[in-house]
Write a protein that holds these residues in place. Structure first.
Motif, mmCIF file in Angstrom:
data_model
loop_
_atom_site.group_PDB
_atom_site.id
_atom_site.type_symbol
_atom_site.label_atom_id
_atom_site.label_comp_id
_atom_site.label_asym_id
_atom_site.label_seq_id
_atom_site.Cartn_x
_atom_site.Cartn_y
_atom_site.Cartn_z
ATOM 1 N N THR A 65 0.831 -1.207 0.021
ATOM 2 C CA THR A 65 -0.054 -0.136 -0.025
ATOM 3 C C THR A 65 0.869 1.142 0.009
ATOM 4 O O THR A 65 1.824 1.362 0.880
ATOM 5 N N VAL A 66 0.566 2.179 -0.955
ATOM 6 C CA VAL A 66 1.512 3.182 -0.952
ATOM 7 C C VAL A 66 0.534 4.538 -0.453
ATOM 8 O O VAL A 66 -0.530 4.740 -0.629
ATOM 9 N N TYR A 67 1.062 5.476 0.267
ATOM 10 C CA TYR A 67 0.629 6.691 0.930
ATOM 11 C C TYR A 67 1.372 7.766 0.339
ATOM 12 O O TYR A 67 2.628 7.998 0.669
ATOM 13 N N VAL A 68 0.642 8.612 -0.240
ATOM 14 C CA VAL A 68 1.115 10.007 -0.746
ATOM 15 C C VAL A 68 1.148 10.973 0.227
ATOM 16 O O VAL A 68 0.099 11.416 0.499
ATOM 17 N N VAL A 69 2.140 11.628 0.618
ATOM 18 C CA VAL A 69 2.316 12.596 1.728
ATOM 19 C C VAL A 69 2.855 14.078 0.945
ATOM 20 O O VAL A 69 3.939 14.174 0.448
ATOM 21 N N ASN A 70 2.147 14.909 1.193
ATOM 22 C CA ASN A 70 2.544 16.362 0.673
ATOM 23 C C ASN A 70 3.167 17.043 1.806
ATOM 24 O O ASN A 70 2.617 17.261 3.131
ATOM 25 N N GLN A 71 4.307 17.363 1.580
ATOM 26 C CA GLN A 71 5.388 18.009 2.528
ATOM 27 C C GLN A 71 5.589 19.580 2.321
ATOM 28 O O GLN A 71 5.814 19.811 1.297
ATOM 29 N N CYS A 72 5.219 20.235 3.313
ATOM 30 C CA CYS A 72 5.313 21.794 3.337
ATOM 31 C C CYS A 72 4.692 22.488 2.165
ATOM 32 O O CYS A 72 4.926 23.524 1.669
#
Length: 289
Positions: A65-72
């Motif tokens: 499972t892939v989780y896409v995280v937006n950072q800053c």
């Protein structure tokens, strides 16, 4: 506009050692809508950083499972958990090459180290009970980040708390990233400053900096301009020789970032220079292989 005091002290209190291992979801929880807010402090000042889980891609071909995280608000990082081994979290920056690297291992032995992204190493240092956001106390994993497998030079220290996730980073040079508040699986901890409450002066100045610094292979050049204008951002070496033009165009006002990869360059000091109207600012960038 309502101002918020950001001089919040967030202690990380180590109480005693815990020789028990955990799973990724315990110390790196990821649910769509999860939101963490940090106070990044360096010698240039401080600012709020937000990490948000924006997408979940279930069951890839390799049963992950892939989780896409937006950072800053600047870039996206993808984290992957294998369904048949939930003790390791893998990651890739921006998904540029589609290859995922082992980032954190929660089933290793103390002082065990492994390479990530072909240029940096992470080491499992220890596990403790700690406190964060003044109220939450639970077990914490501590990792060290280095450019060398011997860890003679440890660049950063990273801390992850059970049920909360990434809580603190101590960087080389004294910079810190500390958790102010978060929303994990619908539960709110600490304090999160809403976008409309953040201090955003109308007359903010031209700025340029990079993270991480020092870096190996790739760093992020972050800059702001107060008005729409033609700008130029160029990299130079110690002798003032031009290395690469990163930006040379008309751009609207705002905050932006550019990834820079030190391809074919030797370790040393380089300079990112931004030219805007009649102003020129320089950021020292340290490259360490």
């Amino acid at each position: 506009m309502k101002k918020n005091k950001l001089n919040i002290i967030i202690p990380l209190i180590f109480i005693f050692n815990l020789p028990i291992f955990g799973q990724v979801e315990d110390y790196f929880p990821l649910h769509k809508g999860d939101h963490w807010q940090y106070l990044y402090q360096e010698f240039l000042g401080s600012e709020l950083w937000d990490y948000k889980v924006v997408d979940i891609i279930d069951t890839l071909a390799d049963s992950s499972t892939v989780y896409v995280v937006n950072q800053c608000g600047y870039f996206f990082v993808s984290y992957k958990i294998m369904k048949n081994d939930k003790s390791i979290i893998y990651w890739t920056y921006d998904g540029l090459n589609g290859k995922y690297y082992p980032y954190l291992k929660f089933n290793g032995n103390i002082n065990e180290a492994w390479p990530i992204d072909g240029s940096r190493w992470i080491k499992y240092d220890d596990r403790y009970v700690g406190q964060v956001m003044l109220t939450v106390t639970d077990s914490v994993f501590e990792f060290g980040l280095s450019f060398d497998s011997s860890f003679i030079y440890t660049m950063n220290k990273l801390y992850f708390m059970k049920g909360i996730g990434f809580i603190n980073e101590e960087q080389e040079g004294g910079n810190t990233l500390s958790l102010l508040g978060c929303i994990v699986n619908g539960v709110k901890y600490g304090t999160i400053v809403d976008v409309e409450d953040q201090i955003t002066p109308i007359d903010y100045k031209v700025t340029i900096k990079n993270y991480p610094n020092p870096f190996n292979n790739q760093t992020i050049i972050k800059y702001t301009i107060p008005e729409a204008e033609f700008i130029n951002i160029t990299m130079y070496d110690m002798l003032g020789r031009e290395i690469e033009v990163l930006k040379n165009e008309y751009q609207n006002a705002g905050s932006f970032s550019i990834p820079w990869t030190a391809k074919g360059l030797s370790s040393g000091v380089y300079f990112a220079v931004i030219r805007y109207k009649n102003q020129m600012l320089t950021q020292k960038v340290i490259y360490q292989k």
